[in-house]
Structure formats: structure tokens, C-alpha cells
Design an enzyme around this catalytic site. Structure first.
Site, PDB file in Angstrom:
ATOM      1  N   CYS A   9     -22.723 -53.945 -34.463  1.00 40.41           N
ATOM      2  CA  CYS A   9     -22.942 -52.493 -34.443  1.00 40.41           C
ATOM      3  C   CYS A   9     -21.967 -51.901 -33.430  1.00 40.41           C
ATOM      4  O   CYS A   9     -20.961 -52.533 -33.089  1.00 40.41           O
ATOM      5  CB  CYS A   9     -24.398 -52.154 -34.145  1.00 40.41           C
ATOM      6  N   ARG A  15     -29.054 -51.998 -32.711  1.00 40.37           N
ATOM      7  CA  ARG A  15     -29.190 -52.474 -34.083  1.00 40.37           C
ATOM      8  C   ARG A  15     -28.811 -53.940 -34.280  1.00 40.37           C
ATOM      9  O   ARG A  15     -29.572 -54.698 -34.885  1.00 40.37           O
ATOM     10  CB  ARG A  15     -28.359 -51.586 -35.029  1.00 40.37           C
ATOM     11  N   ASP A 124     -28.446 -45.060 -36.164  1.00 34.96           N
ATOM     12  CA  ASP A 124     -28.438 -45.589 -34.801  1.00 34.96           C
ATOM     13  C   ASP A 124     -29.620 -45.021 -33.993  1.00 34.96           C
ATOM     14  O   ASP A 124     -29.636 -43.834 -33.671  1.00 34.96           O
ATOM     15  CB  ASP A 124     -27.109 -45.215 -34.131  1.00 34.96           C
TER      16      ASP A 124
HETATM   17  P1  4NP Z   1     -26.107 -49.696 -31.195  1.00 33.87           P
HETATM   18  O1  4NP Z   1     -26.486 -48.306 -30.488  1.00 33.87           O
HETATM   19  O2  4NP Z   1     -24.717 -49.535 -31.761  1.00 33.87           O
HETATM   20  O3  4NP Z   1     -27.140 -49.850 -32.260  1.00 33.87           O
HETATM   21  O4  4NP Z   1     -26.201 -50.740 -30.119  1.00 33.87           O
HETATM   22  C1  4NP Z   1     -25.729 -47.730 -29.460  1.00 33.87           C
HETATM   23  C2  4NP Z   1     -26.094 -47.956 -28.159  1.00 33.87           C
HETATM   24  C3  4NP Z   1     -25.377 -47.342 -27.138  1.00 33.87           C
HETATM   25  C4  4NP Z   1     -24.320 -46.509 -27.442  1.00 33.87           C
HETATM   26  C5  4NP Z   1     -23.959 -46.295 -28.753  1.00 33.87           C
HETATM   27  C6  4NP Z   1     -24.650 -46.903 -29.766  1.00 33.87           C
HETATM   28  N1  4NP Z   1     -23.610 -45.859 -26.394  1.00 33.87           N
HETATM   29  O5  4NP Z   1     -22.750 -45.014 -26.708  1.00 33.87           O
HETATM   30  O6  4NP Z   1     -23.874 -46.135 -25.223  1.00 33.87           O
END
Ligand code: 4NP
Length: 161
Positions: A9, A15, A124
Site C-alpha cells: 500500500c 492496509r 485508505d
Molecule cells: P496505508 O495508509 O497506505 O494503508 O498504510 C496510509 C498511512 C499513512 C499515510 C498514508 C497512507 N501517511 O501519509 O502518513
């Protein structure tokens, strides 16, 4: 030989570690020899455990992902894994940019394996805050992945027979 699957992800704290934990548990329960890992296309959270709310929501469903740590996806992953599974289309194109010329490792989206078959991206939850809905979708997609893994094991046995 173990089938090696990498879930990817953006941040590798919501995710993809959840997808990894779900598939890891399902494969263990089914006695499938599968090695799982997860990674992010970004490097915001290197070395961090999964995001607290995601860990807690998964734990309440019996899925413990507290041992996982964030890392960034790299070109070498194409050589180290049999299958790379992306959480959304942006992840998919970012991953494809890292593909070494000699690699034919498949990169696929996860959500279309879910039972409604119409969802392309796993939204997300870091932004939507819908951790339950995210886990519902991931668990359904994981159920959709298992028959393919069983089929792969059967084909592997047949090639070796
Ligand atoms: P992930 O969600 O891609 O599902 O792990 C996110 C977690 C943190 C961030 C972006 C997406 N961030 O910008 O910090």
C-alpha cells in the site's frame, strides 16, 4: 517450495500489514505453505508498527499484526516474491515503475478478489477512518485469494510428480 506473496500500500501501516496478517492467518489455518510480507510505496513510516487503530480493529477480529514493521517496496522485491498484491491502482503503477527488465512477477489488485467483484481499490482508512469497512473488504478479498493459492500448490505438486 513456499509461495511468496508481498502486499503493498502507500504507508505500510494500515492496509497492507492488515492484508498480510489476514492472509498469513488464513494460510496457516489451511496448512498452506505461503510466506507473506508487506511494504509501502512511500517511506513515511519506515520501521514503525502498524497504525494503532488498525492494529486494535484487527486484534478484535483475532488478527494480531503487532509484530509487523513498515518498509519501502524496492526493485529487488520483484525477484524475491512470486506475486505482488497492490491495495489500489496508484500503488500498482508505482510498483510497476520499479519492475526490473527481466522480471515477469505478476502484480495484481487485491479488492477485485472480494465477493462483490466490483471494487477496484481498497479505500485508505488512514483518511476514511473506516477501519471496520477496510477489514471487511480485506477479509473478503483474502477469501478470494485462497483458491488460487491452493490451485498453485496442486500445480506445483503435479509439476514435481
Ligand atoms: P496505508 O495508509 O497506505 O494503508 O498504510 C496510509 C498511512 C499513512 C499515510 C498514508 C497512507 N501517511 O501519509 O502518513
Amino acid at each position: 517450495m513456499s509461495t511468496r506473496i508481498l502486499f503493498v500500500c502507500l504507508g505500510n501501516i494500515c492496509r497492507s500489514p492488515a492484508a498480510e496478517g489476514i492472509v498469513r492467518d488464513l494460510c496457516a489455518a489451511q496448512g498452506l505453505d505461503v510466506t507473506t510480507d508487506s511494504a509501502g510505496t512511500a517511506q513515511y513510516h519506515l520501521g514503525k508498527p502498524p497504525y494503532g487503530p488498525m492494529q486494535q480493529t484487527a486484534k478484535a477480529r483475532g488478527i494480531d499484526i503487532s509484530d509487523l514493521r513498515a518498509r519501502q517496496v524496492k526493485s529487488d522485491d520483484f525477484l524475491r516474491f512470486d506475486l505482488i498484491v497492490a491495495m489500489d491502482q496508484e500503488n500498482l503503477s508505482d510498483i510497476e515503475r520499479l519492475r526490473p527488465a527481466e522480471s515477469e512477477t505478476p502484480v495484481m489488485l487485491f479488492a477485485p478478489l472480494a465477493d462483490d467483484g466490483r471494487t477496484q481499490d481498497v479505500p485508505d482508512p488512514y483518511y476514511t477512518r473506516d477501519f471496520e469497512g477496510c477489514l471487511d473488504l480485506l477479509q473478503s478479498a483474502a477469501q478470494g485469494l485462497i483458491p488460487g493459492l491452493i490451485q498453485g500448490v496442486i500445480e506445483d505438486l503435479q509439476t514435481r510428480a
